[in-house]
Write an enzyme that holds these catalytic residues in place. Structure first.
Site, PDB file in Angstrom:
ATOM      1  N   ALA A  94       0.824  -1.204   0.000  1.00 11.31           N
ATOM      2  CA  ALA A  94       0.000   0.000   0.000  1.00 11.31           C
ATOM      3  C   ALA A  94       0.859   1.255   0.000  1.00 11.31           C
ATOM      4  O   ALA A  94       1.810   1.357   0.766  1.00 11.31           O
ATOM      5  CB  ALA A  94      -0.921   0.009   1.220  1.00 11.31           C
ATOM      6  N   ASP A  95       0.516   2.190  -0.880  1.00 10.39           N
ATOM      7  CA  ASP A  95       1.154   3.502  -0.842  1.00 10.39           C
ATOM      8  C   ASP A  95       0.209   4.448  -0.090  1.00 10.39           C
ATOM      9  O   ASP A  95      -0.810   4.011   0.446  1.00 10.39           O
ATOM     10  CB  ASP A  95       1.489   4.008  -2.245  1.00 10.39           C
ATOM     11  CG  ASP A  95       0.270   4.160  -3.147  1.00 10.39           C
ATOM     12  OD1 ASP A  95      -0.879   4.231  -2.634  1.00 10.39           O
ATOM     13  OD2 ASP A  95       0.453   4.214  -4.379  1.00 10.39           O
ATOM     14  N   SER A  96       0.531   5.728  -0.027  1.00  7.17           N
ATOM     15  CA  SER A  96      -0.286   6.666   0.749  1.00  7.17           C
ATOM     16  C   SER A  96      -1.707   6.791   0.200  1.00  7.17           C
ATOM     17  O   SER A  96      -2.669   6.897   0.966  1.00  7.17           O
ATOM     18  CB  SER A  96       0.383   8.036   0.822  1.00  7.17           C
ATOM     19  OG  SER A  96       0.611   8.556  -0.474  1.00  7.17           O
ATOM     20  N   ASP A  98      -3.362   4.388  -1.403  1.00  7.59           N
ATOM     21  CA  ASP A  98      -4.031   3.146  -1.007  1.00  7.59           C
ATOM     22  C   ASP A  98      -4.499   3.222   0.445  1.00  7.59           C
ATOM     23  O   ASP A  98      -5.606   2.794   0.772  1.00  7.59           O
ATOM     24  CB  ASP A  98      -3.096   1.936  -1.154  1.00  7.59           C
ATOM     25  CG  ASP A  98      -2.768   1.609  -2.600  1.00  7.59           C
ATOM     26  OD1 ASP A  98      -3.661   1.737  -3.466  1.00  7.59           O
ATOM     27  OD2 ASP A  98      -1.614   1.219  -2.862  1.00  7.59           O
ATOM     28  N   THR A  99      -3.651   3.770   1.297  1.00 10.53           N
ATOM     29  CA  THR A  99      -4.000   3.877   2.720  1.00 10.53           C
ATOM     30  C   THR A  99      -5.208   4.784   2.913  1.00 10.53           C
ATOM     31  O   THR A  99      -6.109   4.468   3.697  1.00 10.53           O
ATOM     32  CB  THR A  99      -2.793   4.378   3.539  1.00 10.53           C
ATOM     33  OG1 THR A  99      -1.699   3.476   3.329  1.00 10.53           O
ATOM     34  CG2 THR A  99      -3.117   4.442   5.012  1.00 10.53           C
TER      35      THR A  99
END
Length: 139
Positions: A94-96, A98-99
């Protein structure tokens, strides 16, 4: 579920944990512990050496399971992928963005609103589940 742990350094702590195995895995700072959960005693366990213990896992198992499902869905992970309470979003890819999408999915699923400051503290599935339980309690 209230539990108590006594370490070899005569340390006593009160735990709130729905998963005794998780409490024990986090108790690795002791040489040995004896564990009592709801009045049932468990024999002393040999653990690694050190001197401190802090366990916090407030979320119900069903909350953790729901969070795992939402994380799998948001990250397009297979149903059989190993997502657990200890899973870090970053380790799952997860990248930012995705978060942020995971948090939005959690808000929708649980009918809660997560403040941006609180959302920034979420690094694992357990962190998210604990925050959800805390926010639901406040309702």
């Amino acid at each position: 579920m209230a539990s108590s742990i006594a370490g070899s350094s005569t340390f006593m702590a009160s735990l709130s944990c729905h998963n005794p195995n998780q409490a024990l895995s986090r108790a690795s700072n002791f040489n040995a512990v004896s564990l009592a959960i709801n009045g049932k005693s468990f024999p002393s366990l040999k653990l690694h050496s050190a001197s401190r213990l802090r366990v916090s896992c407030a979320a119900k198992p069903e909350t953790v399971d729901k969070v795992c499902c939402i994380v799998r869905k948001q990250l397009a992970l297979p149903e059989d992928s190993a997502v657990t309470g200890e899973s870090k979003f970053s380790s799952l890819g997860a990248d930012s963005l995705d978060t942020v999408e995971i948090v939005m999915g959690l808000e929708e699923e649980f009918g809660i609103s997560v403040e941006e400051e609180s959302a920034q503290t979420i690094a694992t599935v357990q962190d998210a589940a604990d925050l959800i339980e805390k926010l639901i309690e406040k309702k």
